[in-house]
Design a protein around this motif. Structure first.
Motif, PDB file in Angstrom:
ATOM      1  N   GLY A 147       0.773  -1.232   0.000  1.00 13.32           N
ATOM      2  CA  GLY A 147       0.000   0.000   0.000  1.00 13.32           C
ATOM      3  C   GLY A 147       0.801   1.278   0.000  1.00 13.32           C
ATOM      4  N   ILE A 148       2.013   1.238  -0.533  1.00 10.59           N
ATOM      5  CA  ILE A 148       2.791   2.474  -0.649  1.00 10.59           C
ATOM      6  C   ILE A 148       2.432   3.138  -1.968  1.00 10.59           C
ATOM      7  CG2 ILE A 148       5.074   3.535  -0.654  1.00 10.59           C
ATOM      8  CD1 ILE A 148       6.146   1.112   0.750  1.00 10.59           C
ATOM      9  N   GLY A 149       1.854   4.323  -1.897  1.00 11.63           N
ATOM     10  CA  GLY A 149       1.444   5.020  -3.106  1.00 11.63           C
ATOM     11  C   GLY A 149       2.571   5.817  -3.713  1.00 11.63           C
ATOM     12  N   PRO A 150       2.322   6.480  -4.823  1.00 10.64           N
ATOM     13  CA  PRO A 150       3.335   7.331  -5.458  1.00 10.64           C
ATOM     14  C   PRO A 150       3.622   8.551  -4.596  1.00 10.64           C
ATOM     15  CG  PRO A 150       1.213   7.642  -6.510  1.00 10.64           C
ATOM     16  CD  PRO A 150       1.046   6.496  -5.551  1.00 10.64           C
ATOM     17  N   ALA A 151       4.777   9.155  -4.828  1.00 11.05           N
ATOM     18  CA  ALA A 151       5.143  10.354  -4.078  1.00 11.05           C
ATOM     19  C   ALA A 151       4.142  11.461  -4.373  1.00 11.05           C
ATOM     20  CB  ALA A 151       6.557  10.809  -4.464  1.00 11.05           C
ATOM     21  N   ARG A 152       3.805  12.213  -3.340  1.00 16.08           N
ATOM     22  CA  ARG A 152       2.876  13.329  -3.497  1.00 16.08           C
ATOM     23  C   ARG A 152       3.668  14.622  -3.522  1.00 16.08           C
ATOM     24  NH1 ARG A 152       0.692  10.011   0.368  1.00 16.08           N
ATOM     25  NH2 ARG A 152       1.376  11.354   2.070  1.00 16.08           N
ATOM     26  N   ARG A 153       3.434  15.413  -4.539  1.00 16.14           N
ATOM     27  CA  ARG A 153       4.171  16.664  -4.690  1.00 16.14           C
ATOM     28  C   ARG A 153       3.300  17.811  -4.200  1.00 16.14           C
ATOM     29  NH1 ARG A 153       8.613  16.459  -7.814  1.00 16.14           N
ATOM     30  NH2 ARG A 153       8.435  18.644  -8.360  1.00 16.14           N
ATOM     31  N   GLY A 154       3.784  18.532  -3.212  1.00 15.17           N
ATOM     32  CA  GLY A 154       3.016  19.624  -2.645  1.00 15.17           C
ATOM     33  C   GLY A 154       3.110  20.881  -3.488  1.00 15.17           C
ATOM     34  N   GLU A 155       2.133  21.731  -3.353  1.00 16.23           N
ATOM     35  CA  GLU A 155       2.120  23.013  -4.042  1.00 16.23           C
ATOM     36  C   GLU A 155       3.037  23.976  -3.295  1.00 16.23           C
ATOM     37  OE1 GLU A 155       0.313  24.278  -6.696  1.00 16.23           O
ATOM     38  OE2 GLU A 155      -0.408  22.309  -7.267  1.00 16.23           O
ATOM     39  N   ALA A 156       3.951  24.578  -3.993  1.00 14.62           N
ATOM     40  CA  ALA A 156       4.823  25.571  -3.380  1.00 14.62           C
ATOM     41  C   ALA A 156       4.071  26.888  -3.247  1.00 14.62           C
ATOM     42  CB  ALA A 156       6.079  25.770  -4.241  1.00 14.62           C
ATOM     43  N   ARG A 157       4.197  27.531  -2.095  1.00 11.58           N
ATOM     44  CA  ARG A 157       3.519  28.797  -1.869  1.00 11.58           C
ATOM     45  C   ARG A 157       4.559  29.872  -1.651  1.00 11.58           C
ATOM     46  NH1 ARG A 157       1.818  31.421   2.740  1.00 11.58           N
ATOM     47  NH2 ARG A 157       2.266  29.614   4.049  1.00 11.58           N
ATOM     48  N   ARG A 158       4.606  30.841  -2.551  1.00 14.55           N
ATOM     49  CA  ARG A 158       5.564  31.925  -2.453  1.00 14.55           C
ATOM     50  C   ARG A 158       5.135  32.897  -1.359  1.00 14.55           C
ATOM     51  NH1 ARG A 158      10.595  31.278  -4.560  1.00 14.55           N
ATOM     52  NH2 ARG A 158      10.403  29.864  -6.292  1.00 14.55           N
ATOM     53  N   ILE A 159       6.108  33.457  -0.670  1.00 12.42           N
ATOM     54  CA  ILE A 159       5.833  34.414   0.382  1.00 12.42           C
ATOM     55  C   ILE A 159       6.655  35.659   0.147  1.00 12.42           C
ATOM     56  CG2 ILE A 159       5.379  32.624   2.100  1.00 12.42           C
ATOM     57  CD1 ILE A 159       8.213  33.181   3.160  1.00 12.42           C
ATOM     58  N   SER A 160       6.379  36.665   0.922  1.00 10.81           N
ATOM     59  CA  SER A 160       7.193  37.866   0.899  1.00 10.81           C
ATOM     60  C   SER A 160       8.456  37.586   1.682  1.00 10.81           C
ATOM     61  CB  SER A 160       6.445  39.049   1.522  1.00 10.81           C
ATOM     62  OG  SER A 160       7.334  40.111   1.770  1.00 10.81           O
ATOM     63  N   VAL A 161       9.576  37.502   0.981  1.00 12.89           N
ATOM     64  CA  VAL A 161      10.831  37.193   1.647  1.00 12.89           C
ATOM     65  C   VAL A 161      11.178  38.260   2.670  1.00 12.89           C
ATOM     66  CG1 VAL A 161      13.310  36.907   1.299  1.00 12.89           C
ATOM     67  CG2 VAL A 161      11.699  35.861  -0.293  1.00 12.89           C
ATOM     68  N   ARG A 162      10.914  39.499   2.322  1.00 14.67           N
ATOM     69  CA  ARG A 162      11.234  40.588   3.227  1.00 14.67           C
ATOM     70  C   ARG A 162      10.421  40.480   4.515  1.00 14.67           C
ATOM     71  NH1 ARG A 162      12.091  46.861   1.681  1.00 14.67           N
ATOM     72  NH2 ARG A 162      12.226  47.702   3.779  1.00 14.67           N
TER      73      ARG A 162
END
Length: 349
Positions: A313-328
């Motif tokens: 029951g090991i499924g494929p890798a799940r790729r998360g959505e990257a969320r950009r932030i204000s670096v400053r």
């Protein structure tokens, strides 16, 4: 040593000296976990390195805060890199460790450059960034904090359990960018582990890392590497390993058959001759055409592991959505941890 001749690819795809020959400090520590190990502390000139175009690696940029590795895996493909320093690729690779002590500050400067466009950075792909030396030098907290502050996607591959020290930083980074974590567990046979990976935490402890990350909401895959021909590739061995990986909550399992590049090949064959002399002719035959096992063998192992993964029951890798932030804003909201050496100790058992 040829410190002044050591070069690495730079971001501009040229080459330049990695560090000045007069900027090396050599240290030894009389503590049980570091006895017999020599550390060469350097101030590197670059830290983000481009992967050579001919490489099979599925990424373009890496950060490697260390050279040499106390994990002492007899098959490690990175052994050849120590020959660039006129260091031994056998025991020298295991005990002569180059530490880029300015890695966090250098990474912060390089990611802030207008020439950097936020590409994925892979770590642990040459030598392990969570080897025992990291317990003393504490380079990874500053590195992860920098990647977090720049919302820069990254991945880490390790055999080390010390990564759990940085769990909160990893969780913070995963909130703002894509973070890929993989733990390397090629087998669970304790006797094989003790002889072929003598400086690493046990496979059980590595799988505890997978379990802890999963429980904290961080997907963690397992690189089932290496699958060692004749020693770790029997059906019952593969089944036991995949079952243990599934029980630990891994999000995916990816098998990789042992490959023997120059430097590693000589050291591994010396180990085989000492521990399993009857297998020397078989290894000479299966690796007669180069560093990689025959394609049919690799495909057989991959198919078997994938079938077992589906069964457990090991499924494929799940790729998360990257969320950009204000670096400053992030820099204002969070205070990065210190980059300097610390005293955290990593146990192996």
């Amino acid at each position: 040593m040829r410190w002044d001749n050591l070069v690495e690819n730079t971001r501009e795809a040229g080459t330049g000296t990695l560090f000045a020959a007069d900027a090396v400090t050599t240290r030894t520590f009389d503590t049980p976990e570091f006895r017999g190990i020599t550390f060469h502390e350097i101030r590197a000139r670059s830290i983000v390195n481009r992967v050579p175009g001919a490489s099979r690696m599925p990424f373009e940029w890496t950060v490697n805060p260390y050279r040499g590795c106390t994990h002492a895996c007899v098959y490690c493909f990175a052994r050849k890199t120590h020959s660039y320093l006129d260091l031994d690729t056998g025991l020298g690779f295991d005990s002569q460790i180059v530490v880029k002590i300015n890695a966090p500050e250098l990474l912060r400067r390089e990611l802030a450059s207008s020439r950097w466009h936020g590409a994925h950075i892979a770590m642990g792909t040459n030598v392990d960034c969570y080897q025992r030396a990291e317990g003393r030098y504490r380079l990874m907290p500053g590195i992860i904090a920098t990647l977090r502050d720049h919302a820069n996607p990254f991945s880490i591959l390790t055999k080390g359990t010390l990564m759990l020290r940085d769990l909160e930083l990893l969780k913070q980074a995963a909130e703002v960018t894509e973070v890929g974590i993989s733990v390397s567990v090629g087998f669970v046979d304790p006797e094989l582990w003790r002889t072929v990976e003598p400086g690493t935490p046990s496979p059980e402890r590595r799988l505890d890392v997978v379990r802890t990350l999963s429980e904290n909401g961080i997907d963690c895959g397992v690189l089932m590497a290496p699958v060692i021909p004749f020693l770790g590739d029997q059906p019952d061995q593969l089944r036991a390993t995949v079952r243990a990986i599934a029980d630990a909550g891994a999000s995916s399992v990816t098998p990789l058959v042992l490959h023997l590049r120059p430097g590693a090949r000589e050291w591994f064959m010396q180990w085989v001759a000492q521990h399993h002399p009857q297998l020397v002719p078989r290894y000479q035959q299966i690796y007669a055409d180069g560093a990689y096992a025959p394609t049919w063998y690799q495909r057989t192992i991959t198919r078997r592991v994938h079938e077992l993964a589906a069964e457990f029951g090991i499924g494929p890798a799940r790729r998360g959505e990257a969320r950009r932030i204000s670096v400053r804003q992030e820099r204002l909201d969070r205070q990065s941890p210190p980059d300097g050496p610390g005293s955290t100790q990593l146990t192996l058992l």
